[in-house]
Motif scaffolding. Structure first.
Motif, PDB file in Angstrom:
ATOM      1  N   UNK A   1       0.824  -1.206   0.000  1.00 25.41           N
ATOM      2  CA  UNK A   1       0.000   0.000   0.000  1.00 25.41           C
ATOM      3  C   UNK A   1       0.861   1.260   0.000  1.00 25.41           C
ATOM      4  N   UNK A   2       1.964   1.226   0.709  1.00 23.94           N
ATOM      5  CA  UNK A   2       2.869   2.378   0.728  1.00 23.94           C
ATOM      6  C   UNK A   2       3.412   2.650  -0.671  1.00 23.94           C
TER       7      UNK A   2
ATOM      8  N   UNK B   1       2.469   5.985  -3.057  1.00 20.17           N
ATOM      9  CA  UNK B   1       3.578   6.832  -3.518  1.00 20.17           C
ATOM     10  C   UNK B   1       3.842   6.675  -5.013  1.00 20.17           C
ATOM     11  N   UNK B   2       3.091   5.776  -5.656  1.00 12.81           N
ATOM     12  CA  UNK B   2       3.259   5.503  -7.082  1.00 12.81           C
ATOM     13  C   UNK B   2       4.694   5.101  -7.413  1.00 12.81           C
ATOM     14  N   UNK B   3       5.266   4.253  -6.558  1.00 13.63           N
ATOM     15  CA  UNK B   3       6.626   3.765  -6.785  1.00 13.63           C
ATOM     16  C   UNK B   3       6.569   2.371  -7.406  1.00 13.63           C
ATOM     17  N   UNK B   4       7.525   2.066  -8.267  1.00 14.98           N
ATOM     18  CA  UNK B   4       7.496   0.781  -8.969  1.00 14.98           C
ATOM     19  C   UNK B   4       7.749  -0.412  -8.045  1.00 14.98           C
TER      20      UNK B   4
ATOM     21  N   UNK C   1      -1.232  -2.113  -9.932  1.00 10.68           N
ATOM     22  CA  UNK C   1       0.118  -1.579 -10.065  1.00 10.68           C
ATOM     23  C   UNK C   1       0.982  -2.325 -11.072  1.00 10.68           C
ATOM     24  N   UNK C   2       0.789  -3.622 -11.163  1.00 15.10           N
ATOM     25  CA  UNK C   2       1.704  -4.489 -11.902  1.00 15.10           C
ATOM     26  C   UNK C   2       1.011  -5.135 -13.097  1.00 15.10           C
ATOM     27  N   UNK C   3       1.763  -5.343 -14.136  1.00 13.62           N
ATOM     28  CA  UNK C   3       1.264  -6.069 -15.309  1.00 13.62           C
ATOM     29  C   UNK C   3       1.648  -7.537 -15.146  1.00 13.62           C
TER      30      UNK C   3
END
Length: 109
Positions: free
Chosen positions: A43-44, A48-51, A81-83
């Motif tokens: 969630x963090x 933060x839109x971090x990869x 978030x992930x493909x």
């Protein structure tokens, strides 16, 4: 340092990295504490839109249809978030174990 305050500091530091890789998601202990920590880390990164790169042996259907709310909270974020990329092939660990067993049998003969 993964106990007490050191553990908290370590978990908090995971948000500082430009890229985080979580290996073998789903192999961790299935306790409420472990799930909450995993959710907190993911969630963090999400907020933060971090990869994030995640490896798992879970099937895509298992990620899309989790067994409970705790897993759903984690998997929903991951799927956004992930493909998902499926890698298939022979299990190299099994092949290595069979090779070692064959060599051992040759030594015993």
């Amino acid at each position: 340092g993964t106990f007490g305050e050191d553990r908290t500091d370590f978990l908090d530091s995971l948000g500082d990295y430009d890229l985080l890789i979580i290996d073998d998601l789903g192999a961790e202990r299935n306790t409420e504490y472990a799930l909450e920590q995993m959710f907190s880390i993911i969630d963090s990164r999400y907020r933060c839109n971090k990869p994030l790169i995640v490896t798992t042996n879970l099937k895509l259907d298992e990620l899309k249809h989790p067994p409970d709310l705790a897993h759903a909270r984690i998997y929903d974020r991951l799927l956004e978030m992930c493909a998902p990329i499926r890698f298939s092939g022979e299990n190299f660990r099994r092949a290595t174990a069979q090779d070692k067993l064959a060599r051992l049998k040759n030594l015993m003969d």
